[in-house]
Design an enzyme around this catalytic site. Sequence first.
Site, mmCIF file in Angstrom:
data_model
loop_
_atom_site.group_PDB
_atom_site.id
_atom_site.type_symbol
_atom_site.label_atom_id
_atom_site.label_comp_id
_atom_site.label_asym_id
_atom_site.label_seq_id
_atom_site.Cartn_x
_atom_site.Cartn_y
_atom_site.Cartn_z
ATOM 1 N N TRP A 10 0.648 -1.072 -0.099
ATOM 2 C CA TRP A 10 0.088 -0.133 0.140
ATOM 3 C C TRP A 10 0.674 1.159 -0.082
ATOM 4 C CZ3 TRP A 10 -1.003 4.531 2.713
ATOM 5 C CH2 TRP A 10 -2.144 5.038 2.776
ATOM 6 N N ASP B 284 10.688 -3.423 12.243
ATOM 7 C CA ASP B 284 9.198 -3.041 11.815
ATOM 8 C C ASP B 284 8.196 -2.444 12.729
ATOM 9 O OD1 ASP B 284 6.992 -2.658 10.276
ATOM 10 O OD2 ASP B 284 7.643 -4.535 9.047
ATOM 11 N N LEU C 95 6.549 5.809 9.039
ATOM 12 C CA LEU C 95 6.166 4.681 9.840
ATOM 13 C C LEU C 95 6.898 3.712 9.329
ATOM 14 C CD1 LEU C 95 2.386 5.088 10.300
ATOM 15 C CD2 LEU C 95 4.201 5.318 12.066
ATOM 16 N N PHE D 189 2.824 7.873 6.699
ATOM 17 C CA PHE D 189 3.165 6.657 6.456
ATOM 18 C C PHE D 189 4.619 6.255 6.026
ATOM 19 C CE2 PHE D 189 2.953 2.959 3.232
ATOM 20 C CZ PHE D 189 2.375 1.975 4.227
ATOM 21 N N HIS E 43 10.177 -1.699 7.652
ATOM 22 C CA HIS E 43 9.113 -2.277 6.984
ATOM 23 C C HIS E 43 9.296 -2.370 5.477
ATOM 24 C CE1 HIS E 43 4.936 -3.278 6.464
ATOM 25 N NE2 HIS E 43 4.783 -2.409 5.537
ATOM 26 N N SER F 253 4.333 -6.503 1.997
ATOM 27 C CA SER F 253 3.085 -5.999 2.922
ATOM 28 C C SER F 253 1.841 -6.369 2.291
ATOM 29 C CB SER F 253 3.250 -4.295 2.937
ATOM 30 O OG SER F 253 2.354 -3.833 4.236
#
Length: 514
Positions: free
Chosen positions: A13, A198, A140, A137, A224, A75
């Site tokens: 995503w 992560d 993150l 994001f 991540h 992911s």
Amino acid sequence: MTKIEHLVFLHGWGGDAHLWQPLLEILAGRTEVRLHCIELPGFAAQGGEDWPPLETLLQKLYRQLPANCVLVGHSLGGMLAVRLAAAAEQDKILGLVTIAANARFVEGDGWPGMAEATFADFSHAFTAAPESTWQRFCSLQTRGDSAMRTLLKTLKSRKPQINSGAWRDALRCLAELDNRQHLANLSVPALHLFGDGDALVPIEAARAIEASGSKVALIPGAGHLPHCSRAESTAEYLLELIGRIESAQAQPFDKLAVARSFSRAAQSYDDCAHLQRAVCRQLLAEAGEHWMPCTILDLGSGTGFGSELLRQRFPQAQIIALDLAEGMLKFARARRPEADGYIAADAEQLPLAAGSIDLVFSSMALQWCYRLPQLFAQLQRVLAPEGRCLLATLGPKTLLELKQSWAQVDGGVHVNQFLPAAQWREAALHSGLAGAVRDELRLLHFDSLRQLMRELKGVGAHNINRAADKGMTGRRKLQRLSTAYEDRREERGLPVTYEVIYMNLAASGAKKAG
């Protein structure tokens, strides 16, 4: 042998194909496998598209996959890749690698993931302010990575065109996907990679996936996006999996040839199967005295000798006889009708419901299986939570004297090749089946080479290697073989070693708890 021809990459995503670039550059110089990136609807080159319903999306992605590929997903892309691999036809997807992909992204039902409230807050924030939420994001994704600053700068330098409707629907898909059962039932070799720092997929999720029987690897110092910040390590894992798959694909046995050989031997099997009967009795003795399974799978049931013993030992149990060879099942129905059902199938593709079997009993049949991860995944799947496996198979020292004698004649493959106990032990443990694995050598003696050859043919276990010489074995070669073997003669006759591997396994605590 089916050769891997393609590596196909699915981004997650908020991402696109460019995030694979560090990994692709390394792989391009180290493999001849063709590299392909697929972009998801609503993202990057597909930015004008809507996000479709899940089944429509999976069909669309599946049509884009080339044959003989290994699928790599990050992911959300990894979660979709699991669904594709679980439903793939033979020779479409040969292997699977997921990167930073949880079995279910949002926590729940006892599974570790992102907190439901945190995910809901993120979704609401994206609806209100897509661009600033995308930037959040990016942070993150890089959090917990030792290369965080450099990686964050790289991510923010490629500002995407955000299709807010498609991205919002993709978020909803991410929240709804639950792959726990699909991971347990995968029939292709798979590897699940996680960064140990992560911030989006907790380390507990990686441990839970590993505990369920899947192969997991942690990449130190990564968040991540390990394929971006640790591209070299990620490439190593990918290349190792490709090598493992291609090695496993080089199976020496054609399953159809195995089935034909044993079907032809159905009438003569019992007259020659002295060792097989002894091993079957020994294996059943390991069942113990105070356990009464309700449903038993006699896996590789042959002429029904094992089913007969099982019926005597467990008279109230439902017994399912399953064998690759139709001829064996036909013989068993007519001569030893002890089972309640008969199924012609491959042990590596069991047509049985998950959790339906209390005891898998298999004596001297599984040596014809070479894809051990797939075999044990099937055994683990069909076992009930308190289920057990009693298995006996053959190891590589089987017919050692015959192999050594043939080696004095020529360099051909004349004796069936079997896997060592260590590989069986490793595959069992990795699948979540724990217990005792031991091997023993049994020494038999024969009056002559002709008698040995007749017995091997009588039980259907003559040379059926793919690499075997399909032509006639000339009289001169047989004479030389006989001479070489005679040099090994002992007082009781020509020695013949059989290496028998016994496994007494039970579902792990993770299976029982799940």
